[in-house]
Design a protein around this motif. Structure first.
Motif, PDB file in Angstrom:
ATOM      1  N   HIS A 162      16.943  -0.384  -3.353  1.00  0.00           N
ATOM      2  CA  HIS A 162      16.406  -1.210  -2.283  1.00  0.00           C
ATOM      3  C   HIS A 162      15.075  -1.823  -2.680  1.00  0.00           C
ATOM      4  O   HIS A 162      14.255  -2.146  -1.843  1.00  0.00           O
ATOM      5  CB  HIS A 162      16.246  -0.402  -0.996  1.00  0.00           C
ATOM      6  CG  HIS A 162      17.529  -0.269  -0.245  1.00  0.00           C
ATOM      7  ND1 HIS A 162      18.161   0.925  -0.079  1.00  0.00           N
ATOM      8  CD2 HIS A 162      18.301  -1.188   0.353  1.00  0.00           C
ATOM      9  CE1 HIS A 162      19.280   0.735   0.598  1.00  0.00           C
ATOM     10  NE2 HIS A 162      19.392  -0.539   0.867  1.00  0.00           N
ATOM     11  N   ASN A 163      14.894  -1.932  -3.978  1.00  0.00           N
ATOM     12  CA  ASN A 163      13.716  -2.593  -4.492  1.00  0.00           C
ATOM     13  C   ASN A 163      12.429  -1.929  -4.045  1.00  0.00           C
ATOM     14  O   ASN A 163      11.441  -2.590  -3.752  1.00  0.00           O
ATOM     15  CB  ASN A 163      13.714  -4.053  -4.035  1.00  0.00           C
ATOM     16  CG  ASN A 163      13.481  -4.944  -5.223  1.00  0.00           C
ATOM     17  OD1 ASN A 163      12.790  -4.526  -6.168  1.00  0.00           O
ATOM     18  ND2 ASN A 163      14.034  -6.134  -5.193  1.00  0.00           N
ATOM     19  N   ASP A 164      12.426  -0.625  -3.965  1.00  0.00           N
ATOM     20  CA  ASP A 164      11.217   0.107  -3.607  1.00  0.00           C
ATOM     21  C   ASP A 164      10.585  -0.421  -2.335  1.00  0.00           C
ATOM     22  O   ASP A 164       9.454  -0.866  -2.343  1.00  0.00           O
ATOM     23  CB  ASP A 164      10.203   0.026  -4.750  1.00  0.00           C
ATOM     24  CG  ASP A 164      10.691   0.833  -5.942  1.00  0.00           C
ATOM     25  OD1 ASP A 164      11.233   1.924  -5.719  1.00  0.00           O
ATOM     26  OD2 ASP A 164      10.541   0.347  -7.070  1.00  0.00           O
ATOM     27  N   GLN A 165      11.339  -0.429  -1.284  1.00  0.00           N
ATOM     28  CA  GLN A 165      10.778  -0.915  -0.038  1.00  0.00           C
ATOM     29  C   GLN A 165       9.542  -0.097   0.323  1.00  0.00           C
ATOM     30  O   GLN A 165       9.562   1.130   0.281  1.00  0.00           O
ATOM     31  CB  GLN A 165      11.816  -0.800   1.069  1.00  0.00           C
ATOM     32  CG  GLN A 165      11.412  -1.577   2.297  1.00  0.00           C
ATOM     33  CD  GLN A 165      12.492  -1.547   3.349  1.00  0.00           C
ATOM     34  OE1 GLN A 165      12.638  -0.568   4.068  1.00  0.00           O
ATOM     35  NE2 GLN A 165      13.255  -2.611   3.435  1.00  0.00           N
ATOM     36  N   VAL A 166       8.483  -0.783   0.644  1.00  0.00           N
ATOM     37  CA  VAL A 166       7.221  -0.127   0.973  1.00  0.00           C
ATOM     38  C   VAL A 166       7.052  -0.158   2.489  1.00  0.00           C
ATOM     39  O   VAL A 166       7.217  -1.209   3.102  1.00  0.00           O
ATOM     40  CB  VAL A 166       6.045  -0.880   0.316  1.00  0.00           C
ATOM     41  CG1 VAL A 166       4.726  -0.245   0.703  1.00  0.00           C
ATOM     42  CG2 VAL A 166       6.223  -0.922  -1.189  1.00  0.00           C
ATOM     43  N   THR A 167       6.775   0.985   3.066  1.00  0.00           N
ATOM     44  CA  THR A 167       6.591   1.011   4.509  1.00  0.00           C
ATOM     45  C   THR A 167       5.110   1.000   4.856  1.00  0.00           C
ATOM     46  O   THR A 167       4.319   1.736   4.263  1.00  0.00           O
ATOM     47  CB  THR A 167       7.242   2.271   5.109  1.00  0.00           C
ATOM     48  OG1 THR A 167       8.622   2.243   4.786  1.00  0.00           O
ATOM     49  CG2 THR A 167       7.067   2.319   6.619  1.00  0.00           C
TER      50      THR A 167
ATOM     51  N   SER B 248       9.814  -5.698  -1.031  1.00  0.00           N
ATOM     52  CA  SER B 248      10.125  -5.625   0.391  1.00  0.00           C
ATOM     53  C   SER B 248       9.112  -4.724   1.076  1.00  0.00           C
ATOM     54  O   SER B 248       8.833  -3.627   0.598  1.00  0.00           O
ATOM     55  CB  SER B 248      11.504  -5.009   0.599  1.00  0.00           C
ATOM     56  OG  SER B 248      12.484  -5.944   0.291  1.00  0.00           O
ATOM     57  N   PHE B 249       8.583  -5.200   2.162  1.00  0.00           N
ATOM     58  CA  PHE B 249       7.654  -4.387   2.943  1.00  0.00           C
ATOM     59  C   PHE B 249       8.269  -4.186   4.316  1.00  0.00           C
ATOM     60  O   PHE B 249       8.632  -5.160   4.974  1.00  0.00           O
ATOM     61  CB  PHE B 249       6.302  -5.102   3.084  1.00  0.00           C
ATOM     62  CG  PHE B 249       5.630  -5.363   1.762  1.00  0.00           C
ATOM     63  CD1 PHE B 249       4.771  -4.423   1.208  1.00  0.00           C
ATOM     64  CD2 PHE B 249       5.863  -6.548   1.072  1.00  0.00           C
ATOM     65  CE1 PHE B 249       4.155  -4.657  -0.012  1.00  0.00           C
ATOM     66  CE2 PHE B 249       5.257  -6.792  -0.150  1.00  0.00           C
ATOM     67  CZ  PHE B 249       4.401  -5.845  -0.695  1.00  0.00           C
TER      68      PHE B 249
END
Lengths: 397, 274
Positions: free
Chosen positions: A45-50, A71-72
């Motif tokens: 998931h493309n290292d989604q950053v929260t 992705s954020f």
């Protein structure tokens, strides 16, 4: 002294202890396996950053990501709708407006290596940092960019457009300010529209200038005390006074500051260079926010309800950009060019259907169903526009 | 940092490699000057349109003296933006063609525009029969304005325009053939020079980054030409007629004008637009 009978633990207990140790080891292994799996999944998931937005801060407030597509996921844990932006100096790289309380939204941003700032909820909240590290792929694609000579013409022409429209905006705001200074409510209400239309033609470019654009265009929601917040200024503060309070009282200094800010806006817009990949992405972003929120909510011009005039002006600026890139895109992808032209004609027809002899209808008289149509058509166009940069070899940096 | 002889040698070696390779102009750096040039051309065209209106009004009113006075100052705006105006060959012919361009000479029905009106005003001392030509000139200038408005300026034409203007000076101004009836050539001369210098000034930052000595040489030649032209300025801000220009001044102009035309013709290459 233990009796022989109780001297050794019963066989059953010994087995139980051994069994539980095995289970624990197995569970640990499973946990490890699961966490590895999750990590692998995050990777795909493309290292989604929260990022979680609290009422007065963001968490985390310092991010580091690799260059390229990121992705954020922005989680709004505050009590009001907020926006989240990535800034490069004074310029907005990517933003998402109107993230509702309790909900989250994903922002996809293709980032070049460098240091960025992130905004976080209320305008008065402290900003965070975003560090983007170079990767082999980002270095390679930076070297493989298409020849930029072909973009000199379109970008120059867009800068001329911005210069002209800025002059139109300055004149329109001067006239509005004069009417306010003279205490002429009716005239000021009438002059609010042309000033907003001029602004909305510039909005895609102006919204790159985070701070200045906030002074000119921020809505009450982004201030702690909303309409009564002393920081609330610019167009919408005037709109609130003129259409909600129905008075010019106290508006003169706000109008004067807006005059000064629009002069500043022209200077800053002409001083900033626009990278070719952003020529399209800025208008696409404006249309995405139109499709995602502004069309349905009518929140932008909530006191005057002149939203349709603004939408039409957004479309005008979009068409300017499309026309400037037409010679390039027709060569690279004629089908996409046709789709864009038909999507833009369709949105225009939708807006024209809401016109009367006196101009556009006020937005309070546009039904939820009609609003949804506008939103749908804006989305189709915005999605097609997103295809231009890849078609011209400008995506992925 | 301690400089070793080797590092010094390397540095000297680098300085001797062609500067254009080291300091190549990034194409996107040309966006600002190209767009500023369009803004300049648009402003010049606004002036051309409003002045052409006044000029043709005088012609149609039969006010010969005013028409003669306005002829040269009106044309200047056209002359300064010729590299762009010339891109529209039909309009360039109808606005600015000279009698030699027409087989039937003065009588040719398609001999229109400034020079046809010039012929009547200065050679025949008359405004008779010029109404249609006056209206046509006005219409053509407005048409030019609209076409330029929607034209995306080709960067190589903009940059190449500086040399084109100086070549125009060399070919038609020094000989005095452009305004053969009114002898107001010096207005056009100055218009061409100003237009060329404007382009050079807009790209100055990129040119200097590339070759400072070249920029200084061009500046010097522009200054020479301008100082000779200044000798013939009149009190009202205009110019003497071309027949007043002394022979030695005509000769003194030839050198720097030709050198400018030659030097400016290298701009496209210098800015990576060939």
């Amino acid at each position: 002294m233990p009796t022989p009978a109780s001297g050794t633990p019963p066989r059953a207990l010994r087995w139980a202890v051994a069994g539980s140790v095995i289970v624990m080891i197995a569970a640990g292994g499973l946990f490890y396996y699961a966490s590895q799996l999750a990590a692998a999944k995050r990777k795909t998931h493309n290292d989604q950053v929260t990022v979680t937005i609290h009422p007065h801060s963001c968490e985390p407030n310092a991010l580091t990501v690799p260059a390229g597509l990121n992705s954020f996921r922005i989680v709004n844990a505050s009590e009001r709708a907020v926006e989240w932006e990535i800034l490069d100096g004074v310029l907005v790289v990517e933003e998402r407006e109107n993230i509702a309380p309790g909900l989250s939204q994903v922002i996809n941003a293709t980032l070049a290596p460098g240091d960025y700032a992130i905004t976080c909820g209320l305008l008065s909240n402290p900003r965070g940092t975003l560090h983007v590290t170079p990767t082999a792929a980002s270095e390679a694609s930076a070297n493989a960019r298409p020849s930029m000579v072909a973009f000199i013409g379109p970008l120059s022409e867009f800068r001329v457009y911005v210069s002209r429209q800025s002059s139109v905006l300055i004149k329109a705001v001067d006239a509005l300010s004069q009417a306010i200074g003279a205490g002429d409510l009716e005239q000021a209400q009438a002059l609010y529209t042309p000033a907003r239309v001029a602004y909305q033609r510039l909005a895609p470019a102006a919204q790159r200038l985070a701070e200045l654009d906030n002074a000119i265009n921020a809505r009450a929601d982004y201030f702690e005390k909303r309409e009564s917040d002393p920081g609330f200024s610019g167009f919408h503060r005037l709109e609130y006074g003129l259409f909600d309070q129905r008075s010019t009282e106290g508006l003169a200094p706000i109008a004067q500051r807006l005059q000064a800010d629009t002069v500043q806006l022209k200077q800053q817009l002409l001083a900033q260079s626009l990278p070719p990949e952003q020529l399209v992405s800025i208008v696409a972003r404006t249309l995405h926010t139109l499709a995602d929120t502004r069309a349905n909510s009518g929140e932008e011009e909530r006191y005057s309800h002149i939203d349709l005039n603004g939408f039409a002006a957004n479309l005008e600026a979009t068409r300017k950009v499309v026309d400037l890139l037409r010679p390039l895109l027709t060569k690279k992808n004629p089908d996409l060019q046709r789709n864009i032209d038909s999507a833009s004609a369709s949105l225009e027809a939708e807006l024209n259907g809401l016109k009367t002899s006196q101009g556009y209808r006020t937005y309070d008289r546009v039904s939820a169903e009609q609003r949804q149509h506008i939103s749908n058509k804006a989305k189709v166009l915005a999605d097609e526009l997103d295809g231009i940069d890849p078609a011209l070899g400008l995506s992925g940096l | 940092m301690k400089k070793t002889p080797l590092a010094l040698l390397l540095a000297i070696g680098l300085l001797h490699t062609p500067l254009s390779v080291l300091a190549a102009t990034a194409p996107l750096d040309l966006v600002q000057p190209v767009s500023d040039y369009k803004i300049y051309v648009t402003e010049q065209l606004d002036e051309l349109a409003s002045n052409t209106q006044k000029f043709t009004d005088a012609v149609k009113k039969g006010d010969l003296a005013t028409a003669k006075k306005l002829y040269a100052p009106t044309r200047v705006y056209y002359e300064s933006i010729e590299p762009i105006a010339e891109l529209f060959s039909d309009l360039d012919a109808s606005i600015d063609s000279r009698v030699d361009d027409h087989e039937k000479g003065v009588k040719a029905p398609d001999f229109t525009g400034f020079h046809r009106i010039e012929y009547s005003l200065f050679s025949e001392n008359s405004t008779q029969g010029l109404d249609q030509l006056a209206d046509g000139l006005n219409k053509d200038v407005k048409d030019l304005q609209n076409r330029v408005e929607s034209l995306t300026f080709p960067p190589e034409k903009v940059v190449g325009g500086a040399a084109a203007l100086m070549e125009e000076v060399a070919a038609t101004k020094i000989s005095g053939e452009e305004d053969r009836y009114s002898h107001t050539d010096l207005y056009d001369f100055q218009g061409n020079v100003d237009g060329a210098k404007k382009i050079f000034d807009l790209f100055r930052a990129q040119i200097e980054q590339n070759d400072k000595a070249f920029a200084a040489k061009v500046d010097k030649n522009f200054a020479t030409v301008n100082s000779i032209l200044a000798r013939y300025k009149t009190a009202d801000g205009g110019f003497e007629t071309y027949d007043k220009v002394k022979d030695n001044d005509r000769k003194a102009l030839i050198g720097p004008v030709n050198t400018l035309a030659e030097d400016l013709s290298t701009l496209r290459g210098k800015l990576g637009l060939n």
